[in-house]
Design a protein around this motif. Structure first.
Motif, PDB file in Angstrom:
ATOM      1  N   SER A   1      84.588  43.182  28.387  1.00  0.00           N
ATOM      2  CA  SER A   1      84.930  44.321  27.536  1.00  0.00           C
ATOM      3  C   SER A   1      83.739  45.262  27.314  1.00  0.00           C
ATOM      4  O   SER A   1      83.923  46.411  26.943  1.00  0.00           O
ATOM      5  N   ALA A   2      82.534  44.792  27.567  1.00  0.00           N
ATOM      6  CA  ALA A   2      81.341  45.645  27.489  1.00  0.00           C
ATOM      7  C   ALA A   2      80.977  46.224  28.853  1.00  0.00           C
ATOM      8  O   ALA A   2      80.002  46.949  28.986  1.00  0.00           O
ATOM      9  N   GLY A   3      81.751  45.883  29.871  1.00  0.00           N
ATOM     10  CA  GLY A   3      81.491  46.379  31.216  1.00  0.00           C
ATOM     11  C   GLY A   3      80.457  45.583  31.985  1.00  0.00           C
ATOM     12  O   GLY A   3      80.115  45.928  33.111  1.00  0.00           O
ATOM     13  N   GLU A   4      79.969  44.487  31.395  1.00  0.00           N
ATOM     14  CA  GLU A   4      78.983  43.661  32.098  1.00  0.00           C
ATOM     15  C   GLU A   4      79.665  42.922  33.243  1.00  0.00           C
ATOM     16  O   GLU A   4      80.662  42.240  33.035  1.00  0.00           O
ATOM     17  N   THR A   5      79.104  43.052  34.422  1.00  0.00           N
ATOM     18  CA  THR A   5      79.624  42.359  35.595  1.00  0.00           C
ATOM     19  C   THR A   5      78.815  41.073  35.809  1.00  0.00           C
ATOM     20  O   THR A   5      77.728  40.914  35.241  1.00  0.00           O
ATOM     21  N   PRO A   6      79.311  40.169  36.643  1.00  0.00           N
ATOM     22  CA  PRO A   6      78.519  38.983  36.951  1.00  0.00           C
ATOM     23  C   PRO A   6      77.124  39.320  37.500  1.00  0.00           C
ATOM     24  O   PRO A   6      76.139  38.660  37.155  1.00  0.00           O
ATOM     25  N   LEU A   7      77.032  40.381  38.316  1.00  0.00           N
ATOM     26  CA  LEU A   7      75.723  40.746  38.873  1.00  0.00           C
ATOM     27  C   LEU A   7      74.781  41.260  37.785  1.00  0.00           C
ATOM     28  O   LEU A   7      73.593  40.917  37.779  1.00  0.00           O
ATOM     29  N   ILE A   8      75.282  42.051  36.874  1.00  0.00           N
ATOM     30  CA  ILE A   8      74.444  42.519  35.759  1.00  0.00           C
ATOM     31  C   ILE A   8      73.922  41.320  34.974  1.00  0.00           C
ATOM     32  O   ILE A   8      72.735  41.235  34.657  1.00  0.00           O
ATOM     33  N   ARG A   9      74.814  40.375  34.684  1.00  0.00           N
ATOM     34  CA  ARG A   9      74.401  39.194  33.923  1.00  0.00           C
ATOM     35  C   ARG A   9      73.386  38.374  34.701  1.00  0.00           C
ATOM     36  O   ARG A   9      72.417  37.873  34.136  1.00  0.00           O
ATOM     37  N   ALA A  10      73.547  38.230  36.025  1.00  0.00           N
ATOM     38  CA  ALA A  10      72.590  37.477  36.847  1.00  0.00           C
ATOM     39  C   ALA A  10      71.226  38.164  36.850  1.00  0.00           C
ATOM     40  O   ALA A  10      70.194  37.492  36.803  1.00  0.00           O
ATOM     41  N   VAL A  11      71.218  39.491  36.880  1.00  0.00           N
ATOM     42  CA  VAL A  11      69.950  40.241  36.825  1.00  0.00           C
ATOM     43  C   VAL A  11      69.294  40.029  35.471  1.00  0.00           C
ATOM     44  O   VAL A  11      68.083  39.811  35.379  1.00  0.00           O
TER      45      VAL A  11
END
Length: 198
Positions: A126-136
């Motif tokens: 819901s905040a637009g965070e993708t798995p790649l953003i979270r991994a970074v």
């Protein structure tokens, strides 16, 4: 509205209530059995003809069975539920997909299992965070490599900060390997959207 119509409407609404309550009760029992790893109960519930209980959701959190097994790091159960038709892109109440949760929980081994089951690496919460953003944000090089290989878009921005995985990596100078990985990641071409021409 006439008294007859009121009576008929009330009758229709209440006649569906027991079926709905039973369905919710079955979903609750299924998720409880998954939480408690009561394998025989889970197998029995999934074995019922016409059952689609594998995608039941917790009414308070929106979590499904996949979210539960990812939190406890159970790859065997994850594979089993996916084989039984669990939705690899189901979102919980905060919009977190199983793939995003696997990244958040540091479950690197679950990423290829989920993507093999068609988990979309570009679905944000819901905040637009993708798995790649979270991994970074985790500075997890292994996860970043896997996600990029699975088609994660390094330029897809989140909603809160309006930043992409590439932008987060560039901003964080603590891990130059992460920065280099994202700098070298090719840009994804956006598919053209067709529609009416004016």
């Amino acid at each position: 509205m006439s008294p007859f119509r009121l009576f008929l409407t009330a009758l229709l609404l209440t006649s569906g209530a027991p079926a709905l309550a039973q369905q919710q009760s079955a979903g609750y029992k299924f998720l409880s059995a998954v939480r408690d790893a009561k394998n025989n109960e889970v197998l029995e519930m999934l074995g019922r003809p016409g059952s689609n209980i594998v995608n039941a959701r917790d009414v308070t959190t929106g979590e499904g069975a996949l979210h539960i097994v990812i939190k406890r790091g159970d790859e065997t159960y994850l594979r089993f539920l996916l084989q039984k038709g669990a939705d690899a892109n189901m979102r919980d109440g905060k919009g977190n997909t199983p793939l995003l949760l696997a990244v958040t929980m540091g479950q690197t081994g679950m990423i290829p299992i989920l993507t093999a089951a068609k988990a979309n690496p570009n679905l944000g919460n819901s905040a637009g965070e993708t798995p790649l953003i979270r991994a970074v944000q985790r500075r997890d090089i292994a996860m970043i490599r896997i996600l990029l290989n699975e088609g994660a878009d390094p330029d897809q921005a989140d909603i809160i900060a309006g930043m992409s995985a590439r932008a987060y990596a560039k901003q964080d100078s603590r891990n130059p390997v992460v920065t280099k990985l994202l700098e070298d990641a090719p840009k994804k071409t956006q598919k053209a959207v067709s529609g009416p021409k004016f």
